[in-house]
Design a protein around this motif. Sequence first.
Motif, PDB file in Angstrom:
ATOM      1  N   UNK A  50       0.873  -1.133  -0.121  1.00 20.31           N
ATOM      2  CA  UNK A  50      -0.318   0.140   0.063  1.00 20.31           C
ATOM      3  C   UNK A  50       0.970   1.371  -0.124  1.00 20.31           C
ATOM      4  N   UNK A  51       0.125   2.483  -0.328  1.00 20.42           N
ATOM      5  CA  UNK A  51       0.848   3.593  -0.150  1.00 20.42           C
ATOM      6  C   UNK A  51       0.488   4.210   1.111  1.00 20.42           C
ATOM      7  N   UNK A  62      -2.817   2.901   3.063  1.00 21.12           N
ATOM      8  CA  UNK A  62      -4.119   2.955   2.712  1.00 21.12           C
ATOM      9  C   UNK A  62      -4.968   1.478   2.901  1.00 21.12           C
ATOM     10  N   UNK A  63      -4.049   0.569   3.490  1.00 22.07           N
ATOM     11  CA  UNK A  63      -4.826  -0.785   3.742  1.00 22.07           C
ATOM     12  C   UNK A  63      -5.120  -0.856   5.246  1.00 22.07           C
ATOM     13  N   UNK A  64      -4.890   0.228   5.745  1.00 17.93           N
ATOM     14  CA  UNK A  64      -4.934   0.322   7.454  1.00 17.93           C
ATOM     15  C   UNK A  64      -6.112   1.330   7.760  1.00 17.93           C
ATOM     16  N   UNK A  74     -13.195  -4.110   8.601  1.00 16.69           N
ATOM     17  CA  UNK A  74     -13.052  -5.496   8.349  1.00 16.69           C
ATOM     18  C   UNK A  74     -12.160  -5.703   6.787  1.00 16.69           C
ATOM     19  N   UNK A  75     -12.200  -4.765   5.952  1.00 19.97           N
ATOM     20  CA  UNK A  75     -11.358  -4.963   4.817  1.00 19.97           C
ATOM     21  C   UNK A  75      -9.760  -4.326   4.966  1.00 19.97           C
ATOM     22  N   UNK A  76      -9.530  -3.927   6.045  1.00 21.06           N
ATOM     23  CA  UNK A  76      -7.989  -3.639   6.359  1.00 21.06           C
ATOM     24  C   UNK A  76      -7.226  -4.956   6.562  1.00 21.06           C
ATOM     25  N   UNK A 124      -0.471  -0.259   9.732  1.00 18.49           N
ATOM     26  CA  UNK A 124       0.571   0.807   9.697  1.00 18.49           C
ATOM     27  C   UNK A 124      -0.030   2.051   9.786  1.00 18.49           C
ATOM     28  N   UNK A 125      -0.011   2.888  10.994  1.00 22.22           N
ATOM     29  CA  UNK A 125      -0.633   4.347  10.966  1.00 22.22           C
ATOM     30  C   UNK A 125       0.358   5.048  11.986  1.00 22.22           C
TER      31      UNK A 125
END
Length: 119
Positions: A11-12, A31-33, A47-49, A53-54
Amino acid sequence: MILGKCPYCDGNVISKKINVKGKNIKLYSCENAKKEYDESEQYVFTADSTCRFRVYSNAFLRWNKRSFSENEMKNLLNNEQIIVRLHGKAGTKEYYKYVITDLEYGVSVLWDEEIEERA
Ligand SMILES: [Zn+2]
């Protein structure tokens, strides 16, 4: 604004302005978190994460560094570690520490690594 690649997935990492308890801060998030409030008002990953990483721009507030900037975050993503300037309580000296990414906590300070004082 895209700051770089997530160190943990494809992800970005994107910078967003957010408001937490009346304060404007930045969130640098893969973008995946993604997080949201669930039915019981808990702030949880969607649920779609597929990533966690944040990093919040106030991550170092405890050590009197007000803001972790977009540029610092970019450098961290590009170089895997960066040096940040931290401060003790008012009147005490500033000091430098290495910071690395951390999947659970976003960033992690390497307290045991000494850095030579810069001239
Ligand atoms: Zn990721």
